[in-house]
Design a protein around this motif. Structure first.
Motif, PDB file in Angstrom:
ATOM      1  N   UNK A 156     -10.641   0.051  -2.133  1.00 27.69           N
ATOM      2  CA  UNK A 156      -9.463  -0.247  -2.958  1.00 27.69           C
ATOM      3  C   UNK A 156      -8.212  -0.313  -2.095  1.00 27.69           C
ATOM      4  N   UNK A 157      -8.136   0.539  -1.072  1.00 29.42           N
ATOM      5  CA  UNK A 157      -6.998   0.492  -0.148  1.00 29.42           C
ATOM      6  C   UNK A 157      -7.024  -0.797   0.670  1.00 29.42           C
ATOM      7  N   UNK A 158      -8.210  -1.181   1.132  1.00 27.47           N
ATOM      8  CA  UNK A 158      -8.344  -2.428   1.897  1.00 27.47           C
ATOM      9  C   UNK A 158      -7.941  -3.617   1.028  1.00 27.47           C
ATOM     10  N   UNK A 159      -8.376  -3.601  -0.216  1.00 22.44           N
ATOM     11  CA  UNK A 159      -8.042  -4.691  -1.135  1.00 22.44           C
ATOM     12  C   UNK A 159      -6.538  -4.781  -1.357  1.00 22.44           C
ATOM     13  N   UNK A 160      -5.885  -3.623  -1.490  1.00 19.21           N
ATOM     14  CA  UNK A 160      -4.429  -3.624  -1.670  1.00 19.21           C
ATOM     15  C   UNK A 160      -3.727  -4.210  -0.448  1.00 19.21           C
ATOM     16  N   UNK A 161      -4.208  -3.842   0.735  1.00 16.08           N
ATOM     17  CA  UNK A 161      -3.635  -4.402   1.968  1.00 16.08           C
ATOM     18  C   UNK A 161      -3.783  -5.914   2.007  1.00 16.08           C
ATOM     19  N   UNK A 162      -4.982  -6.395   1.705  1.00 16.04           N
ATOM     20  CA  UNK A 162      -5.241  -7.835   1.768  1.00 16.04           C
ATOM     21  C   UNK A 162      -4.475  -8.611   0.707  1.00 16.04           C
ATOM     22  N   UNK A 163      -4.271  -7.957  -0.455  1.00 21.72           N
ATOM     23  CA  UNK A 163      -3.564  -8.632  -1.542  1.00 21.72           C
ATOM     24  C   UNK A 163      -2.048  -8.523  -1.416  1.00 21.72           C
ATOM     25  N   UNK A 164      -1.591  -7.843  -0.348  1.00 22.61           N
ATOM     26  CA  UNK A 164      -0.161  -7.717  -0.124  1.00 22.61           C
ATOM     27  C   UNK A 164       0.532  -6.741  -1.059  1.00 22.61           C
ATOM     28  N   UNK A 181      11.517  10.662   3.342  1.00 22.50           N
ATOM     29  CA  UNK A 181      10.800   9.433   3.724  1.00 22.50           C
ATOM     30  C   UNK A 181      11.301   8.203   2.984  1.00 22.50           C
ATOM     31  N   UNK A 182      12.005   8.403   1.888  1.00 24.36           N
ATOM     32  CA  UNK A 182      12.352   7.365   0.912  1.00 24.36           C
ATOM     33  C   UNK A 182      11.083   6.913   0.204  1.00 24.36           C
ATOM     34  N   UNK A 183      10.194   6.204   0.907  1.00 25.35           N
ATOM     35  CA  UNK A 183       8.893   5.848   0.339  1.00 25.35           C
ATOM     36  C   UNK A 183       7.843   5.934   1.441  1.00 25.35           C
ATOM     37  N   UNK A 184       6.576   5.954   1.041  1.00 22.12           N
ATOM     38  CA  UNK A 184       5.491   6.023   2.027  1.00 22.12           C
ATOM     39  C   UNK A 184       4.193   5.597   1.377  1.00 22.12           C
ATOM     40  N   UNK A 185       3.204   5.287   2.237  1.00 21.76           N
ATOM     41  CA  UNK A 185       1.802   5.133   1.822  1.00 21.76           C
ATOM     42  C   UNK A 185       1.587   4.034   0.784  1.00 21.76           C
ATOM     43  N   UNK A 186       2.345   2.939   0.875  1.00 25.42           N
ATOM     44  CA  UNK A 186       2.315   1.901  -0.147  1.00 25.42           C
ATOM     45  C   UNK A 186       0.937   1.464  -0.606  1.00 25.42           C
ATOM     46  N   UNK A 187       0.094   0.863   0.259  1.00 24.57           N
ATOM     47  CA  UNK A 187      -1.220   0.402  -0.203  1.00 24.57           C
ATOM     48  C   UNK A 187      -2.117   1.538  -0.689  1.00 24.57           C
TER      49      UNK A 187
END
Length: 399
Positions: free
Chosen positions: A55-63, A275-281
């Motif tokens: 699911x993490x890989x898919x999020x990365x690939x889907x932007x 951090x403001x934000x982190x770990x997006x995908x």
């Protein structure tokens, strides 16, 4: 160009002067340099569910999440966290105003304490405690007041003295910092203990910050009871948890805070400047992880309980007194049956003596003497690694 003189002000401010390199860094480096089995730092040696990694890989690939995610966290994850709280505990939280995603529980703790404390406030915390608690309290300019969990060998656990807790609260106390299931002792606070804490918080009008990162790691007949579910606590409790321990992806650093809109807004005010934000995908992947069926959580708990039993038996065979944990993935032992009394010296020598690395509990205490004879071992490792470590310890110490 002149250098610094011997009379120059030290670079590190006074609030952090007592905190050097963490014990985890020291012991992990020792494990690497000696080739020892690392049962010190609490991270698994296998990844979590394959479908969540994909699911993490898919999020990365889907932007999704490759750019800055929303400050409070992606909506999918905030909704999943709210659903988890409702499904597991009957807690209703608004995903838009009462959930905040953080860079792991460590940032959640830092942001919460920085947001809620004023210089001079007192924080009552259960001792021994996760080392970042003390540092974050210091950064906020507040004062930590430890209440020591006492060993109860007959019940093979550490227990909270409620009278001692009540006596620790003064007019300067701002909040209670509670951790259950408790690291490093493995104690899970009972409903009676939590009810007494809640009654004290209501009576003295205290905030409660509760670290529940091991909420899905409870064993035997123990039950994890979120503080926010108790009478009078919903409006005064900041609840902290994370994905790292439950799904064995500690490197993703996805944590969260839940509480009333007012409390979460306060924490967000501090978090946005960390951090403001982190770990997006990874946020999208954790949203899917929280929706896994109950069979995942039950299987995960059963697997860890079996590993607890395996390592505990090996530690007993090696001659250590074992406090059987009912939560977390750590076993605390007493080294005095081996003729030892200094846990720090014991752990520094252990790699050469047995080829195993552990953590001395004394580093988690203000009252160092109270923690001196106790040593923590992590069992979140592969079965063959635990069996090897147990055999090494037995050969080194069993007579």
């Amino acid at each position: 160009m002149t250098g610094m003189t011997s009379t120059a002000r030290p670079f590190l401010n006074r609030r952090l002067a007592e905190f050097g390199t963490t014990i985890f860094a020291e012991m992990s480096a020792l494990a690497a340099s000696t080739g020892s089995i690392n049962l010190g730092q609490g991270f698994p040696d296998t990844d979590g569910p394959e479908e969540i990694r994909e699911a993490a890989v898919r999020a990365l690939r889907d932007g999704r999440g490759n750019q800055y995610p929303p400050g409070p966290g992606v909506p999918e994850l905030r909704t999943a966290i709210a659903g988890h709280q409702a499904r597991r505990y009957g807690l209703t939280v608004d995903p838009d105003t009462e959930v905040l995603v953080t860079a792991g529980a460590t940032e959640a703790i830092a942001a919460t304490l920085l947001a809620l404390l004023e210089p001079g406030d007192e924080v009552v915390a259960l001792e021994p405690y996760y080392d970042s608690y003390a540092a974050c309290i210091a950064m906020a300019g507040a004062t930590r007041v430890p209440v020591t969990l006492r060993p109860d060998p007959e019940r093979s656990r550490f227990r909270l003295d409620l009278d001692e807790l009540r006596a620790a609260v003064t007019d300067r106390t701002r909040l209670l910092l509670i951790n259950t299931p408790h690291n490093p002792t493995g104690t899970v606070l009972t409903r009676a203990e939590l009810t007494a804490i809640a009654e004290l918080a209501v009576e003295r009008n205290l905030l409660v910050v509760t670290d529940e990162v091991y909420e899905h790691l409870v064993f035997d007949d123990a039950e994890h009871i979120p503080m926010a579910t108790l009478p009078g606590m919903r409006e005064r409790t900041v609840t902290i948890s994370s994905a790292g321990k439950t799904f064995s992806f500690t490197g993703w650093k996805v944590g969260w805070v839940t509480g009333t809109a007012e409390l979460v807004t306060a924490v967000r005010s501090a978090k946005q400047f960390l951090t403001y934000v982190a770990s997006g995908p990874f946020q999208y992947a954790v949203a899917e992880a929280l929706a896994l069926p109950d069979t995942y959580f039950e299987g995960f708990r059963a697997d860890m309980q079996a590993k607890r039993n395996l390592l505990s038996a090996g530690l007993i065979d090696a001659g250590l007194t074992v406090f059987r944990p009912t939560g977390t993935y750590f076993v605390t032992t007493d080294i005095r049956p081996l003729g030892e009394a200094d846990g720090l010296a014991f752990c520094r020598a252990l790699p050469e003596r047995a080829g195993v690395v552990a953590i001395p509990n004394a580093v988690f205490y203000d009252h160092k003497e109270a923690g001196a004879p106790y040593v923590r071992f992590a069992f979140c490792k592969r079965v063959e690694v635990l069996a090897d470590a147990a055999e090494r310890l037995r050969k080194a110490f069993a007579h």
